[in-house]
Motif scaffolding. Structure first.
Motif: not given
Length: 333
Positions: A276, A307, A310, A315, A323, A326
Motif C-alpha cells: 500500500t 492510499y 490506508m 495497511y 482497499v 479497508f
C-alpha cells in the motif's frame, strides 16, 4: 595446365572460406561469452529477488547487493557473488540492474558515498527498474553520462507473480541505440519489453499505468462490496463482472475479495504483492507530474488520498488490494 589452375583456384577458395567461417565462429563465440559476463543487481526485495533469480536461470552470473544482508543470503548460498556496496557491484560488472523502492533510494545507490558512480566503468549499461520521478531519472542519466556510461529507465508492471514467472512488462526509456543491449537482459525477466522514448518516458508510462491500476482496484473493491451487501455471492459476482463490460485486471486476475481467487494476496491476508505504501508513493509521483504539467487527475488525486489514509491506518505493509478490507472496516465504524 588448365586443370592445375582450376585445382589451385579451388584450393584458394576453400582456404578463404575456412578463414571466413573461422572468423564468423570466433565472433559468435565472442558474443556468447560476452552475453554471459556477470550482471550486477542492486535491490533484492519482493520484485528484485525473483528478477535476479531469472537472470541466473538464463545462465548469467549475478553480482548482487542489498542493504539488508539477509536478502542476499540465498544468492550467496547458490554461489552468486555478494558485494558490500553498489560501488563494489560496479567494479565487478559493466551491466547493472537496480530495483529500488523510491527516488531517494535510487539517488543514494547511484550517487551516494558508496554508489555505483564511484566505481562505474566507462561504457557500462545501467538499467533502473525502480519506479521513481521521471525528473530524477533524467538527472541520474546526466550524472551517468558524465562518467562515460549509459543509463536507461525500465520500470516494470505485473507484480510479484509475473516477476517469479518471468512475465513482467518493461517500459524502457533511453538512447534508442542501446535498447537492443538492454532488451537482451530484460527478456530474461519479462515477456514484454517496450521502448518508450528518451530517458524518463519509461517512468511516465509506469506512473500512468499505476494510477489507472489504483483507480480500477478501488472501483473493483467498491463494486464487489456493494454486490455482497446486496446479497450476491462474491464468486458469482466476480464471474459476472469478468464476462461483462466491468471486467479489468483487478477483477479477473487480482481480485481483492478473500475467497474469490487463489494465489493472490487477498487469499493470504493481503500479504506479499505490491504494498500500500508503494502504491501511495506511485500515486504521489502521478500527482507531482500532473501538477507540473497542469493536467487534471481528479480520480488519481482521490486514489492518492485513499492510499495515504490506508498507510496511516495500519495497511502500510499490506498489498494494495487490501482497499477492499479497508472499505469494509470503514463502513463498520
Amino acid at each position: 595446365m588448365a586443370a592445375v589452375l582450376l585445382l589451385r583456384g579451388s584450393a584458394r577458395l576453400l582456404q578463404e572460406h575456412r578463414k571466413v567461417h573461422a572468423a564468423g565462429t570466433a565472433m559468435v563465440c565472442s558474443r556468447a561469452m560476452a552475453s554471459k559476463t556477470p550482471v550486477g543487481f542492486v535491490g533484492l526485495g519482493n520484485m528484485g529477488n525473483p528478477m535476479a533469480k531469472n537472470l541466473v536461470k538464463h545462465g548469467y552470473p549475478v553480482v548482487a547487493y542489498d542493504v539488508f544482508p539477509e536478502a542476499c543470503k540465498e544468492f550467496q548460498d547458490s554461489g552468486a557473488q555478494v558485494m558490500d556496496s553498489p560501488a563494489d557491484v560496479a567494479e565487478r560488472a559493466d551491466r547493472i540492474i537496480t530495483m529500488l523502492p523510491s527516488s531517494p533510494n535510487a539517488i543514494d545507490v547511484y550517487t551516494g558515498a558508496n554508489g555505483i558512480l564511484k566505481k562505474v566503468k566507462k561504457g557500462s549499461l545501467l538499467i533502473d527498474s525502480s519506479t521513481i520521478d521521471p525528473a530524477i531519472s533524467k538527472e541520474l542519466a546526466k550524472a551517468v553520462e558524465k562518467m562515460g556510461a549509459v543509463f536507461m529507465d525500465a520500470p516494470v508492471s505485473g507484480g510479484v507473480g509475473a516477476a517469479r514467472a518471468g512475465n513482467l512488462t518493461f517500459m524502457v526509456g533511453g538512447v534508442e541505440q542501446e535498447f537492443a543491449a538492454a532488451k537482451e537482459l530484460l527478456t530474461c525477466m519479462g515477456s514484454n519489453v517496450i521502448y518508450c522514448g528518451e530517458v524518463g518516458t519509461g517512468q511516465a508510462a509506469k506512473i500512468c499505468n499505476n494510477m489507472l491500476l489504483a483507480i480500477s482496484m478501488i472501483g473493483t473493491a467498491e463494486a464487489m462490496n456493494l454486490g455482497i451487501r446486496l446479497g450476491l455471492d462474491p464468486k458469482l459476482l466476480a464471474k459476472i463482472l469478468n464476462m461483462s463490460s466491468g471486467r479489468c485486471w483487478s477483477s479477473d486476475t487480482y481480485n481483492p475479495v478473500p475467497g474469490v481467487m487463489e494465489g493472490v494476496p487477498s487469499a493470504n491476508n493481503y500479504q506479499g504483492g505490491f504494498g500500500t505504501t508503494l502504491m501511495a508513493k506511485d500515486l504521489g509521483l502521478a500527482q507531482i507530474s500532473a501538477t507540473n504539467t497542469k493536467t487534471p487527475i481528479p480520480l488519481g488525486s482521490l486514489a492518492h488520498q485513499m492510499y495515504r489514509m490506508m498507510s496511516a491506518k495500519g495497511y502500510a505493509l499490506k498489498d494494495f488490494s487490501s482497499v477492499f478490507q479497508f472499505l469494509r472496516e470503514e463502513e463498520n465504524l
